[in-house]
Design a protein around this motif. Structure first.
Motif, PDB file in Angstrom:
ATOM      1  N   SER B  40       2.455  14.104   6.415  1.00 62.71           N
ATOM      2  CA  SER B  40       3.562  13.433   5.730  1.00 62.71           C
ATOM      3  C   SER B  40       4.399  12.624   6.723  1.00 62.71           C
ATOM      4  O   SER B  40       4.826  11.509   6.419  1.00 62.71           O
ATOM      5  N   HIS B  41       4.617  13.158   7.924  1.00 63.57           N
ATOM      6  CA  HIS B  41       5.362  12.375   8.910  1.00 63.57           C
ATOM      7  C   HIS B  41       4.556  11.157   9.350  1.00 63.57           C
ATOM      8  O   HIS B  41       5.114  10.121   9.664  1.00 63.57           O
ATOM      9  N   ALA B  42       3.236  11.325   9.379  1.00 60.87           N
ATOM     10  CA  ALA B  42       2.392  10.228   9.854  1.00 60.87           C
ATOM     11  C   ALA B  42       2.336   9.072   8.869  1.00 60.87           C
ATOM     12  O   ALA B  42       1.843   7.998   9.202  1.00 60.87           O
ATOM     13  N   THR B  43       2.834   9.256   7.647  1.00 61.95           N
ATOM     14  CA  THR B  43       2.787   8.142   6.697  1.00 61.95           C
ATOM     15  C   THR B  43       3.836   7.078   7.007  1.00 61.95           C
ATOM     16  O   THR B  43       3.709   5.950   6.542  1.00 61.95           O
ATOM     17  N   LEU B  44       4.859   7.439   7.803  1.00 61.17           N
ATOM     18  CA  LEU B  44       5.963   6.492   8.002  1.00 61.17           C
ATOM     19  C   LEU B  44       5.533   5.148   8.617  1.00 61.17           C
ATOM     20  O   LEU B  44       5.903   4.095   8.094  1.00 61.17           O
ATOM     21  N   PRO B  45       4.751   5.154   9.726  1.00 60.33           N
ATOM     22  CA  PRO B  45       4.352   3.840  10.246  1.00 60.33           C
ATOM     23  C   PRO B  45       3.572   3.023   9.209  1.00 60.33           C
ATOM     24  O   PRO B  45       3.719   1.794   9.158  1.00 60.33           O
ATOM     25  N   GLY B  46       2.788   3.695   8.384  1.00 64.95           N
ATOM     26  CA  GLY B  46       2.027   2.992   7.354  1.00 64.95           C
ATOM     27  C   GLY B  46       2.940   2.348   6.329  1.00 64.95           C
ATOM     28  O   GLY B  46       2.694   1.222   5.875  1.00 64.95           O
ATOM     29  N   ILE B  47       3.993   3.077   5.961  1.00 64.46           N
ATOM     30  CA  ILE B  47       4.949   2.514   5.006  1.00 64.46           C
ATOM     31  C   ILE B  47       5.580   1.257   5.601  1.00 64.46           C
ATOM     32  O   ILE B  47       5.674   0.212   4.941  1.00 64.46           O
ATOM     33  N   ALA B  48       5.987   1.355   6.880  1.00 70.32           N
ATOM     34  CA  ALA B  48       6.631   0.210   7.517  1.00 70.32           C
ATOM     35  C   ALA B  48       5.667  -0.970   7.614  1.00 70.32           C
ATOM     36  O   ALA B  48       6.033  -2.116   7.306  1.00 70.32           O
ATOM     37  N   LEU B  49       4.407  -0.697   8.007  1.00 70.75           N
ATOM     38  CA  LEU B  49       3.431  -1.782   8.107  1.00 70.75           C
ATOM     39  C   LEU B  49       3.125  -2.358   6.733  1.00 70.75           C
ATOM     40  O   LEU B  49       2.955  -3.573   6.579  1.00 70.75           O
ATOM     41  N   GLY B  50       3.054  -1.476   5.725  1.00 75.00           N
ATOM     42  CA  GLY B  50       2.842  -1.938   4.364  1.00 75.00           C
ATOM     43  C   GLY B  50       3.961  -2.875   3.924  1.00 75.00           C
ATOM     44  O   GLY B  50       3.722  -3.914   3.297  1.00 75.00           O
ATOM     45  N   PHE B  51       5.165  -2.513   4.313  1.00 69.92           N
ATOM     46  CA  PHE B  51       6.324  -3.349   3.996  1.00 69.92           C
ATOM     47  C   PHE B  51       6.174  -4.721   4.649  1.00 69.92           C
ATOM     48  O   PHE B  51       6.354  -5.759   4.008  1.00 69.92           O
ATOM     49  N   LEU B  52       5.817  -4.720   5.943  1.00 68.57           N
ATOM     50  CA  LEU B  52       5.668  -5.988   6.654  1.00 68.57           C
ATOM     51  C   LEU B  52       4.547  -6.818   6.030  1.00 68.57           C
ATOM     52  O   LEU B  52       4.670  -8.040   5.878  1.00 68.57           O
ATOM     53  N   ALA B  53       3.452  -6.126   5.646  1.00 67.89           N
ATOM     54  CA  ALA B  53       2.331  -6.843   5.038  1.00 67.89           C
ATOM     55  C   ALA B  53       2.753  -7.454   3.712  1.00 67.89           C
ATOM     56  O   ALA B  53       2.464  -8.626   3.423  1.00 67.89           O
ATOM     57  N   ALA B  54       3.458  -6.665   2.894  1.00 65.04           N
ATOM     58  CA  ALA B  54       3.889  -7.162   1.592  1.00 65.04           C
ATOM     59  C   ALA B  54       4.855  -8.326   1.766  1.00 65.04           C
ATOM     60  O   ALA B  54       4.838  -9.302   1.009  1.00 65.04           O
ATOM     61  N   ALA B  56       4.859 -10.403   4.280  1.00 62.44           N
ATOM     62  CA  ALA B  56       4.081 -11.560   4.704  1.00 62.44           C
ATOM     63  C   ALA B  56       3.348 -12.190   3.526  1.00 62.44           C
ATOM     64  O   ALA B  56       3.182 -13.401   3.442  1.00 62.44           O
ATOM     65  N   LEU B  57       2.900 -11.349   2.588  1.00 59.51           N
ATOM     66  CA  LEU B  57       2.162 -11.858   1.431  1.00 59.51           C
ATOM     67  C   LEU B  57       3.104 -12.323   0.323  1.00 59.51           C
ATOM     68  O   LEU B  57       2.653 -12.837  -0.695  1.00 59.51           O
ATOM     69  N   GLY B  58       4.386 -12.087   0.519  1.00 60.94           N
ATOM     70  CA  GLY B  58       5.362 -12.521  -0.472  1.00 60.94           C
ATOM     71  C   GLY B  58       5.358 -11.705  -1.749  1.00 60.94           C
ATOM     72  O   GLY B  58       5.597 -12.208  -2.832  1.00 60.94           O
ATOM     73  N   HIS B  64       6.856  -3.653  -2.507  1.00 63.57           N
ATOM     74  CA  HIS B  64       5.767  -3.581  -3.470  1.00 63.57           C
ATOM     75  C   HIS B  64       5.121  -2.200  -3.355  1.00 63.57           C
ATOM     76  O   HIS B  64       4.450  -1.897  -2.371  1.00 63.57           O
ATOM     77  N   LEU B  65       5.329  -1.336  -4.348  1.00 64.63           N
ATOM     78  CA  LEU B  65       4.964   0.071  -4.207  1.00 64.63           C
ATOM     79  C   LEU B  65       3.494   0.300  -3.862  1.00 64.63           C
ATOM     80  O   LEU B  65       3.198   1.039  -2.925  1.00 64.63           O
ATOM     81  N   PRO B  66       2.528  -0.311  -4.574  1.00 61.32           N
ATOM     82  CA  PRO B  66       1.126  -0.045  -4.216  1.00 61.32           C
ATOM     83  C   PRO B  66       0.812  -0.378  -2.754  1.00 61.32           C
ATOM     84  O   PRO B  66       0.130   0.402  -2.076  1.00 61.32           O
ATOM     85  N   THR B  67       1.342  -1.497  -2.254  1.00 60.30           N
ATOM     86  CA  THR B  67       1.070  -1.846  -0.857  1.00 60.30           C
ATOM     87  C   THR B  67       1.647  -0.792   0.078  1.00 60.30           C
ATOM     88  O   THR B  67       0.993  -0.367   1.042  1.00 60.30           O
ATOM     89  N   LEU B  68       2.876  -0.374  -0.209  1.00 60.13           N
ATOM     90  CA  LEU B  68       3.500   0.646   0.636  1.00 60.13           C
ATOM     91  C   LEU B  68       2.681   1.936   0.625  1.00 60.13           C
ATOM     92  O   LEU B  68       2.454   2.557   1.662  1.00 60.13           O
ATOM     93  N   LEU B  69       2.199   2.315  -0.581  1.00 61.24           N
ATOM     94  CA  LEU B  69       1.451   3.571  -0.676  1.00 61.24           C
ATOM     95  C   LEU B  69       0.100   3.465   0.015  1.00 61.24           C
ATOM     96  O   LEU B  69      -0.367   4.420   0.641  1.00 61.24           O
TER      97      LEU B  69
END
Lengths: 243, 287, 293
Positions: B40-54, B56-58, B64-69
């Motif tokens: 569960s702690h390891a998901t945090l960098p993924g959430i942040a990267l998902g945020f950055l990706a979303a 970038a994709l606008g 965007h919840l699916p991207t973050l998840l």
């Protein structure tokens, strides 16, 4: 007659340590065979290698005349040491015996009432039918061992590999386990046990294999249980020789 | 009278609690409960990267919840894999490996979050709820994602109950019967990861492991039968999750995540005292 | 520019280094005793303790919060010991139960914001505020007045931890390696174990104020894990653990301060996070190195 188990030049390594070195042995079909040897001789590893539980470095294993693979291992029942599992696990004696039927039931399918009824018949064979609902943590060591035996019976295999079935049980249980093994032999099954008690080998078993990293001697117990063979298997560590 | 929206929220969190309770039973019996902490702690960098990706994709301003998840799931998998690798390839024990991965992955997540903050869109506010859980009501979209993932987990466990039991009780026998231990363990990890990701938004990544551990432990106190545990754990999990969400919806300053965990803990505390199999009042009877 | 390094970076590095020494010494023993995740549990339960201390005293003065945090740690350890009497639940799960519950309590209390004026920030508690360290009068006559509040506390705890580990080295070694033998010689392993946990709690609380909970866990476990891989004697292990911790703090802080310049982004990155990442990378390198040889 093809041997039930035939191992040729088997080598197993744990890291850089060689635990089995060119081990070759045969166990005759329809007999009860003991594998004896000192601690660290690789007896349990040998059984695990036969069951495909540890990777083998080289060598060949034949089970009931076929090369050991997923299919031929289905005809083999393996009974781990009693200490290998957590007896605080929330399961009843019947649940554990039913685990021996899981492969028959099919992976991904539920356990039905008729499977439990079948499991109960095996529990009867080891004389524990009245304890079927008892949580396994409340059983005595000997009863736990018999539950394991019932689970092995439930697998309806032709070859049974047992790791220390007599370890840590009382005399009465020892006798009843021996009865069950004799019964299995009478129906044409082959039983191979890792055994540590040299005193009882001659009484309990037909054949014996003295083992220490490789096979020292094998054959009918009378021929194997000689001071000379035991000295070679146990090195200087043998203090008492069965006479 | 409960409004339609509240009912939806109750159903969504309830299903999550049930899924977590079921998964937790097998995690507890496999003695892997705290691995969920690392994941569960390891998901945090993924959430942040998902945020950055979303971003970038606008997509939706980055939230965007699916991207973050998806990001969370990917980094959770990497975290679990890293724990396994450390355990297999070094002499570190599992708990040390868990601690190393937990802290370094979470640290990476914090570094990424501090970078996101400098982007200055005020967008970090949306990510903070992943840490300590949502304080406001959940949206319809979040609830439907939750319900679908939780139902998948429940279905998988019901189908593979027998195999998971075997894995937890006697791994050596399982392997001897020709089942792949690695695949079964990966399946259990996948179920755990699905629950963690599902619970991120509601309970937050620090507290979601409580939903996996506490109801299962509560059930264990009550019975020595697995079949009963598999009823009791989802029951307490579901009730805690739904009632926690309900309290949080009606009373101000009651964060849902914390309420859910506290209610689950209350069940455990009561069971600890009165449970028939292993409760406090029965200790004297046993030798 | 020079002033900035002196007044901001140097004190922050000092604090990080002191926290590193405290945590790595306690953590070294926890890792050996397979209690590594105790640091995870302790650092999480500090939150409710701090919030309670604040709510009870009504001020953000350091002392009530420290006492609250210590109290919470003690409560957590006793709860774990109590639940452990039910033998059927494994100790990892017990830890998980206790620290998540207390942490949830902390989150709930935090939301209440009694008084409402002073802002207690959960994120501050999680990430720490190493970047906010500021010592305006360093190396000037009034340096003692302007010293950051955490500094003396960390210094004294560091001294105490080092001294205790040195004095009780023999006892800790025996009780960790062979509790039964220790018992036979009249040493009470349970007391050593309790003392170690108490020491860890004090270290955790002291470091927590300065660097945040996540960095506390990283400093407890990562240096000890590196040392475990690289050394084989206990004395070497402790020294290696402390050195790795200092190295980790310095490299991590340096990266956090300089990486934005290389990447061309405006503000600083979280130093606590970066130190934790450095710790993880160091363990990974040590594991790669030892698994090949």
């Amino acid at each position: 007659m093809t041997p039930a188990l035939c191992v040729t030049n088997l080598c197993v390594d744990y890291g850089t340590k060689r635990v089995l070195d060119n081990a070759s042995l045969e166990a005759a079909s329809g007999r009860i065979t003991a594998i004896i040897g000192p601690n660290g001789a690789g007896k349990s590893t040998l059984i695990k290698a036969v069951m495909g539980l540890v990777p083998i470095s080289s060598g060949d294993i034949q089970l009931l005349g076929h090369k050991a693979d997923r299919r031929s291992r289905k005809q083999v029942a393996y009974m781990p040491q009693r200490t290998a599992v957590d007896w605080d696990f929330p399961a009843s004696a019947l649940d554990v015996v039913a685990m021996g039927l899981y492969a028959d039931i099919g992976w991904g399918r539920p356990v039905r009432r008729r499977h439990l009824t079948e499991a109960l018949t095996y529990l009867e064979k080891v004389g524990l039918a009245d304890l079927a609902k008892r949580p396994i943590g409340q059983l005595s060591g000997g009863q736990q061992q018999r539950v394991f035996l019932a689970r092995a019976l439930a697998q309806k295999a032709d070859l049974y590999l047992m790791d220390e079935p007599f370890a840590g049980v009382d005399a009465a249980t020892e006798a009843s386990i021996l009865d069950i093994l004799k019964g299995m032999k009478a129906t044409g099954r082959t039983v191979i046990c890792v055994h540590h008690d040299l005193q009882t080998v001659t009484d309990y078993f037909d054949d014996a294999i003295a083992f220490n990293i490789r096979t020292i001697a094998s054959g009918p117990v009378k021929e194997v249980m000689t001071p000379e063979h035991l000295q070679r298997a146990y090195g200087g560590r043998l203090l008492m020789v069965a006479s | 009278m409960i409004s339609y929206n509240t009912l939806i929220v109750l159903l969504g969190t309830g299903v999550l609690g049930i899924a977590a309770g079921l998964t937790g039973v097998f995690l507890l019996l496999r003695k892997r409960s705290l691995l969920s902490d690392a994941v569960s702690h390891a998901t945090l960098p993924g959430i942040a990267l998902g945020f950055l990706a979303a971003l970038a994709l606008g997509l939706d301003d980055g939230r965007h919840l699916p991207t973050l998840l998806i990001g969370a799931a990917c980094s959770g998998i990497i975290g679990a894999g890293a724990v396994q690798w450390l355990k297999d390839h070094s002499r570190l024990s599992e708990d040390t490996a868990i601690g190393v991965i937990l802290s370094s992955f979470f640290g990476l997540g914090i570094v990424l979050l501090s970078y996101i903050q400098t982007l200055g869109t005020g967008s970090r506010a949306g990510l903070d709820s992943f840490l300590l859980g949502q304080t406001a009501a959940l949206t319809r979209e979040e609830i439907s994602v939750t319900a679908v993932m939780a139902l998948t987990v429940i279905a998988a466990i019901l189908i593979l109950r027998k195999e998971l039991t075997l894995l937890c009780f006697d791994p050596i026998f399982t392997a001897a019967r020709g089942l792949s231990l690695r695949w079964l363990d990966m399946l259990l990890m996948a179920l755990m990861l699905a629950v963690v990701c599902t619970g991120l938004k509601t309970v937050g990544l620090i507290l979601v492991i409580a939903l996996l551990i506490i109801p299962a432990a509560t059930a264990r106190l009550w019975t020595d039968r697995l079949s009963l545990m598999l009823i009791l754990a989802p029951l307490t999990g579901g009730i805690s999750a739904a009632s926690g969400a309900l309290i949080s919806a009606y009373i101000a300053h009651m964060p849902a995540g914390a309420m859910i965990v506290l209610i689950a803990a209350l069940f455990l505390a009561i069971s600890f005292i009165i449970a028939p199999a292993h409760g406090l009042i029965h200790w004297r009877r046993r030798p | 520019m020079n002033d900035m390094i002196l007044q901001i970076d140097l004190p922050a590095l000092l604090i990080a280094t002191m926290a590193a020494i405290i945590c790595s010494l306690c953590g070294a023993f926890l890792v050996l005793r397979r209690q590594a995740l105790m640091s995870d549990a302790l650092s999480h339960v500090v939150l409710p303790g701090i919030v309670t201390g604040y709510l009870v005293s009504g001020t953000i003065a350091a002392l009530p919060m420290l006492l609250g945090a210590l109290g919470a740690c003690l409560l957590a350890v006793s709860l774990m010991a109590l639940i452990r009497r039910v033998r059927i639940i494994e100790s990892g799960a017990i830890m998980g139960i206790v620290f998540t519950t207390l942490f949830a309590l902390g989150v709930l209390l935090l939301e209440q914001k009694v008084g409402g004026r002073v802002h207690l920030d959960a994120h501050h508690a999680l990430y720490g505020a190493l970047e906010l360290t500021y010592w305006p009068g360093i190396f000037t006559p009034d340096m003692w007045q302007t010293m950051p509040a955490d500094m003396p506390l960390l210094f004294f705890v560091m001294l105490a931890v080092t001294m205790l580990v040195l004095v009780f080295y023999k006892e800790l070694k025996l009780a960790t390696f062979d509790p039964l033998l220790a018992q036979g010689q009249g040493l009470r392993p349970a007391w050593v174990s309790a003392g170690l946990l108490a020491l860890s709690a004090v270290g955790c609380v002291a470091a927590f104020q300065a660097v945040g909970s996540i960095l506390v866990i990283a400093l407890f476990i990562c240096p000890a894990a590196c040392a475990r891989l690289l050394t084989s004697s206990l004395a070497g292990y402790l020294c290696c653990s402390a050195s790795c911790a200092i190295l980790m703090a310095v490299i991590g802080y340096g990266l956090a301060a300089t990486a934005p310049l290389w990447l061309g982004i405006p503000a600083a990155l979280s130093a606590a996070g970066m130190i934790a990442v450095t710790g993880g990378v160091m363990v990974a390198l040590a594991a790669c190195y030892t698994s090949r040889t």
